[in-house]
Motif scaffolding. Structure first.
Motif, PDB file in Angstrom:
ATOM      1  N   ASP A   1       2.157 -16.836  18.083  1.00  0.00           N
ATOM      2  CA  ASP A   1       1.642 -15.956  17.045  1.00  0.00           C
ATOM      3  C   ASP A   1       2.099 -14.533  17.315  1.00  0.00           C
ATOM      4  O   ASP A   1       1.994 -14.044  18.432  1.00  0.00           O
ATOM      5  N   THR A   2       2.586 -13.865  16.281  1.00  0.00           N
ATOM      6  CA  THR A   2       3.058 -12.491  16.438  1.00  0.00           C
ATOM      7  C   THR A   2       1.908 -11.527  16.600  1.00  0.00           C
ATOM      8  O   THR A   2       1.934 -10.654  17.456  1.00  0.00           O
ATOM      9  N   ALA A   3       0.886 -11.680  15.740  1.00  0.00           N
ATOM     10  CA  ALA A   3      -0.191 -10.690  15.743  1.00  0.00           C
ATOM     11  C   ALA A   3      -1.413 -11.217  15.015  1.00  0.00           C
ATOM     12  O   ALA A   3      -1.339 -12.193  14.267  1.00  0.00           O
ATOM     13  N   ASP A   4      -2.509 -10.527  15.227  1.00  0.00           N
ATOM     14  CA  ASP A   4      -3.706 -10.652  14.404  1.00  0.00           C
ATOM     15  C   ASP A   4      -3.923  -9.278  13.799  1.00  0.00           C
ATOM     16  O   ASP A   4      -3.739  -8.256  14.471  1.00  0.00           O
ATOM     17  N   ALA A   5      -4.311  -9.246  12.527  1.00  0.00           N
ATOM     18  CA  ALA A   5      -4.493  -7.963  11.864  1.00  0.00           C
ATOM     19  C   ALA A   5      -5.388  -8.123  10.644  1.00  0.00           C
ATOM     20  O   ALA A   5      -5.499  -9.206  10.082  1.00  0.00           O
ATOM     21  N   THR A   6      -5.995  -7.019  10.250  1.00  0.00           N
ATOM     22  CA  THR A   6      -6.724  -6.960   8.991  1.00  0.00           C
ATOM     23  C   THR A   6      -5.887  -6.118   8.038  1.00  0.00           C
ATOM     24  O   THR A   6      -5.518  -4.979   8.359  1.00  0.00           O
ATOM     25  N   LEU A   7      -5.561  -6.680   6.889  1.00  0.00           N
ATOM     26  CA  LEU A   7      -4.756  -6.009   5.877  1.00  0.00           C
ATOM     27  C   LEU A   7      -5.678  -5.595   4.738  1.00  0.00           C
ATOM     28  O   LEU A   7      -6.473  -6.404   4.256  1.00  0.00           O
ATOM     29  N   VAL A   8      -5.559  -4.329   4.327  1.00  0.00           N
ATOM     30  CA  VAL A   8      -6.441  -3.786   3.292  1.00  0.00           C
ATOM     31  C   VAL A   8      -5.592  -3.098   2.228  1.00  0.00           C
ATOM     32  O   VAL A   8      -4.670  -2.343   2.545  1.00  0.00           O
ATOM     33  N   LEU A   9      -5.904  -3.369   0.960  1.00  0.00           N
ATOM     34  CA  LEU A   9      -5.260  -2.667  -0.140  1.00  0.00           C
ATOM     35  C   LEU A   9      -6.341  -2.172  -1.084  1.00  0.00           C
ATOM     36  O   LEU A   9      -7.116  -2.964  -1.614  1.00  0.00           O
TER      37      LEU A   9
ATOM     38  N   PRO B   1       0.911   4.369   4.159  1.00  0.00           N
ATOM     39  CA  PRO B   1       0.060   3.382   4.827  1.00  0.00           C
ATOM     40  C   PRO B   1      -0.386   3.873   6.204  1.00  0.00           C
ATOM     41  O   PRO B   1       0.299   4.665   6.855  1.00  0.00           O
ATOM     42  N   ARG B   2      -1.529   3.372   6.628  1.00  0.00           N
ATOM     43  CA  ARG B   2      -2.052   3.688   7.951  1.00  0.00           C
ATOM     44  C   ARG B   2      -2.083   2.387   8.746  1.00  0.00           C
ATOM     45  O   ARG B   2      -2.522   1.351   8.227  1.00  0.00           O
ATOM     46  N   VAL B   3      -1.618   2.429   9.975  1.00  0.00           N
ATOM     47  CA  VAL B   3      -1.645   1.274  10.866  1.00  0.00           C
ATOM     48  C   VAL B   3      -2.440   1.666  12.107  1.00  0.00           C
ATOM     49  O   VAL B   3      -2.115   2.664  12.760  1.00  0.00           O
TER      50      VAL B   3
ATOM     51  N   LYS C   1       5.194   4.639  17.879  1.00  0.00           N
ATOM     52  CA  LYS C   1       6.442   4.199  17.238  1.00  0.00           C
ATOM     53  C   LYS C   1       6.259   2.850  16.542  1.00  0.00           C
ATOM     54  O   LYS C   1       6.710   2.659  15.423  1.00  0.00           O
ATOM     55  N   ILE C   2       5.571   1.926  17.196  1.00  0.00           N
ATOM     56  CA  ILE C   2       5.317   0.621  16.586  1.00  0.00           C
ATOM     57  C   ILE C   2       4.508   0.808  15.301  1.00  0.00           C
ATOM     58  O   ILE C   2       4.842   0.248  14.253  1.00  0.00           O
ATOM     59  N   ALA C   3       3.455   1.614  15.372  1.00  0.00           N
ATOM     60  CA  ALA C   3       2.614   1.853  14.189  1.00  0.00           C
ATOM     61  C   ALA C   3       3.416   2.519  13.075  1.00  0.00           C
ATOM     62  O   ALA C   3       3.306   2.132  11.903  1.00  0.00           O
ATOM     63  N   ASP C   4       4.241   3.499  13.417  1.00  0.00           N
ATOM     64  CA  ASP C   4       5.058   4.196  12.407  1.00  0.00           C
ATOM     65  C   ASP C   4       6.070   3.247  11.761  1.00  0.00           C
ATOM     66  O   ASP C   4       6.265   3.279  10.541  1.00  0.00           O
TER      67      ASP C   4
ATOM     68  N   PRO D   1      -2.425   1.075   1.029  1.00  0.00           N
ATOM     69  CA  PRO D   1      -2.377  -0.079   1.936  1.00  0.00           C
ATOM     70  C   PRO D   1      -2.643   0.365   3.378  1.00  0.00           C
ATOM     71  O   PRO D   1      -2.295   1.483   3.769  1.00  0.00           O
ATOM     72  N   SER D   2      -3.277  -0.509   4.150  1.00  0.00           N
ATOM     73  CA  SER D   2      -3.474  -0.196   5.565  1.00  0.00           C
ATOM     74  C   SER D   2      -3.569  -1.479   6.381  1.00  0.00           C
ATOM     75  O   SER D   2      -3.855  -2.559   5.851  1.00  0.00           O
TER      76      SER D   2
END
Length: 191
Positions: free
Chosen positions: A115-123, A25-27, A54-57, A91-92
């Motif tokens: 709220d922890t985060a906003d993100a776009t999730l892609v599969l 996966p890529r973040v 580190k967070i992304a990994d 997944p990304s």
């Protein structure tokens, strides 16, 4: 299921796929995320590129485990090589804005948010042999912890993101299986 975008190739028979290969996966954070976070903090708590990496990994590793676990729980096998009946899943997470990343500091600080985060999730799902794209699911999400202000840490952030990844992946599997059922029920029967 309400995704921002769902593409299912019209002639794809997702029911014929029972094995998966998961690409790493890529973040990716929103452009300027670290600068924005640092503008709200004391210099001793600024994030540096290594913190962001580190967070992304950590999130990418968790996303890979979640996708594998959820698909296996739903009856898919993990394949070690491309072959017939194998889906290649990619997944990304893009445009991630983690609201309260926790980093070590000499100053004792407590972080709180709702709220922890906003993100776009892609599969993306491709045929592992041909590389043809069969499905692409995109969802823009706000990851919630609870309905009230909570103390956050790197552990609680990962826990909340893990729960969001799990729900989203389960919804993707439902979409794939629902598509397979719709295709098989609309196929003409032989007499």
């Amino acid at each position: 299921l309400a995704f921002a975008q769902v593409y299912l190739r019209p002639d794809a028979d997702l029911g014929g796929y029972r094995k998966i290969i998961i690409d790493p996966p890529r973040v990716a954070f929103q452009p300027g995320w670290r600068k924005s976070i640092n503008s709200t903090r004391n210099v001793s708590r600024w994030l540096v590129p290594d913190d962001e990496r580190k967070i992304a990994d950590d999130l990418a590793a968790d996303l890979r485990l979640v996708v594998a676990d959820v698909f296996q729980t739903r009856g898919y096998e993990i394949a070690t090589a491309p072959g017939p009946g194998v889906l290649r899943l990619t997944p990304s997470v893009t445009d991630l804005y983690l609201n309260a990343p926790d980093v070590s500091s000499s100053i004792t600080t407590r972080l709180f948010n709702v709220d922890t985060a906003d993100a776009t999730l892609v599969l993306e799902a491709r045929d592992a042999v041909t590389g043809s794209i069969l499905a692409r699911v995109v969802d823009r999400s706000t990851v919630h912890e609870l309905k009230r202000v909570n103390r956050v840490s790197d552990v609680s952030n990962l826990f909340s993101m893990d729960a969001a990844f799990r729900q989203w992946t389960a919804n993707c599997v439902k979409e794939f299986k629902g598509r397979a059922e719709r295709v098989s029920s609309s196929a003409p029967t032989a007499k």
